[in-house]
Design a protein around this motif. Structure first.
Motif, PDB file in Angstrom:
ATOM      1  N   PHE A 168      14.639   1.163   5.988  1.00  0.00           N
ATOM      2  CA  PHE A 168      14.103   1.692   4.729  1.00  0.00           C
ATOM      3  C   PHE A 168      13.514   0.564   3.884  1.00  0.00           C
ATOM      4  O   PHE A 168      12.440   0.704   3.294  1.00  0.00           O
ATOM      5  CB  PHE A 168      15.194   2.412   3.944  1.00  0.00           C
ATOM      6  N   MET A 169      14.238  -0.559   3.813  1.00  0.00           N
ATOM      7  CA  MET A 169      13.744  -1.683   3.014  1.00  0.00           C
ATOM      8  C   MET A 169      12.482  -2.279   3.630  1.00  0.00           C
ATOM      9  O   MET A 169      11.549  -2.656   2.922  1.00  0.00           O
ATOM     10  CB  MET A 169      14.838  -2.745   2.889  1.00  0.00           C
ATOM     11  N   GLY A 170      12.456  -2.356   4.967  1.00  0.00           N
ATOM     12  CA  GLY A 170      11.260  -2.833   5.647  1.00  0.00           C
ATOM     13  C   GLY A 170      10.078  -1.909   5.416  1.00  0.00           C
ATOM     14  O   GLY A 170       8.941  -2.363   5.245  1.00  0.00           O
ATOM     15  N   LEU A 171      10.355  -0.606   5.396  1.00  0.00           N
ATOM     16  CA  LEU A 171       9.297   0.371   5.112  1.00  0.00           C
ATOM     17  C   LEU A 171       8.774   0.188   3.688  1.00  0.00           C
ATOM     18  O   LEU A 171       7.564   0.268   3.441  1.00  0.00           O
ATOM     19  CB  LEU A 171       9.841   1.789   5.308  1.00  0.00           C
ATOM     20  N   GLY A 172       9.695  -0.086   2.766  1.00  0.00           N
ATOM     21  CA  GLY A 172       9.285  -0.335   1.389  1.00  0.00           C
ATOM     22  C   GLY A 172       8.408  -1.568   1.256  1.00  0.00           C
ATOM     23  O   GLY A 172       7.400  -1.551   0.549  1.00  0.00           O
ATOM     24  N   LEU A 173       8.786  -2.648   1.971  1.00  0.00           N
ATOM     25  CA  LEU A 173       7.968  -3.861   1.949  1.00  0.00           C
ATOM     26  C   LEU A 173       6.598  -3.612   2.566  1.00  0.00           C
ATOM     27  O   LEU A 173       5.580  -4.078   2.059  1.00  0.00           O
ATOM     28  CB  LEU A 173       8.673  -4.981   2.721  1.00  0.00           C
ATOM     29  N   THR A 174       6.585  -2.880   3.675  1.00  0.00           N
ATOM     30  CA  THR A 174       5.334  -2.624   4.393  1.00  0.00           C
ATOM     31  C   THR A 174       4.362  -1.816   3.549  1.00  0.00           C
ATOM     32  O   THR A 174       3.163  -2.129   3.489  1.00  0.00           O
ATOM     33  CB  THR A 174       5.629  -1.878   5.706  1.00  0.00           C
ATOM     34  N   GLY A 175       4.861  -0.771   2.898  1.00  0.00           N
ATOM     35  CA  GLY A 175       3.995   0.104   2.107  1.00  0.00           C
ATOM     36  C   GLY A 175       3.983  -0.205   0.626  1.00  0.00           C
ATOM     37  O   GLY A 175       3.409   0.562  -0.148  1.00  0.00           O
ATOM     38  N   ARG A 176       4.646  -1.336   0.215  1.00  0.00           N
ATOM     39  CA  ARG A 176       4.748  -1.700  -1.201  1.00  0.00           C
ATOM     40  C   ARG A 176       5.302  -0.542  -2.007  1.00  0.00           C
ATOM     41  O   ARG A 176       4.817  -0.206  -3.091  1.00  0.00           O
ATOM     42  CB  ARG A 176       3.389  -2.152  -1.752  1.00  0.00           C
ATOM     43  N   ASP A 177       6.359   0.070  -1.462  1.00  0.00           N
ATOM     44  CA  ASP A 177       6.952   1.264  -2.055  1.00  0.00           C
ATOM     45  C   ASP A 177       8.425   0.990  -2.383  1.00  0.00           C
ATOM     46  O   ASP A 177       9.295   1.019  -1.513  1.00  0.00           O
ATOM     47  CB  ASP A 177       6.834   2.431  -1.071  1.00  0.00           C
ATOM     48  N   GLY A 178       8.685   0.734  -3.668  1.00  0.00           N
ATOM     49  CA  GLY A 178      10.042   0.424  -4.097  1.00  0.00           C
ATOM     50  C   GLY A 178      10.999   1.585  -3.938  1.00  0.00           C
ATOM     51  O   GLY A 178      12.223   1.383  -3.871  1.00  0.00           O
ATOM     52  N   PHE A 179      10.475   2.809  -3.860  1.00  0.00           N
ATOM     53  CA  PHE A 179      11.354   3.969  -3.664  1.00  0.00           C
ATOM     54  C   PHE A 179      12.160   3.832  -2.374  1.00  0.00           C
ATOM     55  O   PHE A 179      13.357   4.135  -2.346  1.00  0.00           O
ATOM     56  CB  PHE A 179      10.519   5.258  -3.631  1.00  0.00           C
TER      57      PHE A 179
END
Length: 200
Positions: A168-179
């Protein structure tokens, strides 16, 4: 700035690398950590820890040792993220470890309808969490969670909790999505519970 990579695109890029290996008469029956680093690592730390975490969290992680290998790799890569290293690096011994490619492909293809739905939910928001000091804090969290995967592997499926938190955190970093970074706190809490149960 180029378009942000999608989860579906990252999974498919590893399949494409296998086709290239087959055309060059190289061994293409196994997916190594080194290949993941080569194919995904050039896109940044977020996509790399995301893919490593998914390999450990999904059925591909049922192979003994894979959660530990992925966890240690994530910890090493995330340490470099904390210190701002431009490109991720892993020692040769870790890069050589691998799983059967057909197992990865089976899981990847079953996941594709779901990853396409997830891709539609990722967009830049709460960006303060995925830039500057926030990025380094995510790196620190991934180091801790990655190392937790090693002892938790002895409990069936327990290593999936920190692996999903990292994903989830990697997905947030990848998409610049803090959610998605915040969403990662839920499985991270579950991982903490499992670890507490293990040592108590």
């Amino acid at each position: 700035m180029g378009q942000q990579p999608t989860l579906t695109g990252l999974l498919e890029s590893l399949d494409s690398s296998a086709d290239a290996k087959a055309e060059s008469n190289s061994a293409a029956d196994r997916l190594s950590i080194g290949e993941v680093l080569q194919v995904i690592g050039e896109r940044g730390y977020g996509p790399l820890v995301l893919i490593l975490a998914l390999i450990a969290a999904l059925p591909t992680g049922a192979v003994p040792g894979i959660p530990s290998v992925c966890g240690i790799s994530i910890a090493l890569v995330s340490t470099q993220l904390i210190f701002g290293k431009a490109h991720p690096w892993l020692p040769k011994r870790l890069r050589q470890l691998s799983i059967e490619r057909h197992r990865y492909r089976q899981v990847s293809r079953r996941l594709t309808p779901w990853t396409r739905r997830i891709d539609r939910l990722v967009r830049p928001r709460l960006t303060v969490l995925v830039q500057g000091a926030g990025t380094r804090l995510i790196g620190l969290a991934c180091v801790v969670l990655g190392l937790c995967m090693v002892p938790l592997e002895i409990i069936p499926f327990a290593a999936a909790a920190p692996a999903f938190a990292i994903a989830f955190m990697g997905l947030g970093l990848t998409g610049r999505d803090g959610f998605w970074v915040l969403a990662g706190l839920v499985p991270a809490g579950l991982a903490g519970y499992f670890l507490y149960t293990l040592i108590s």
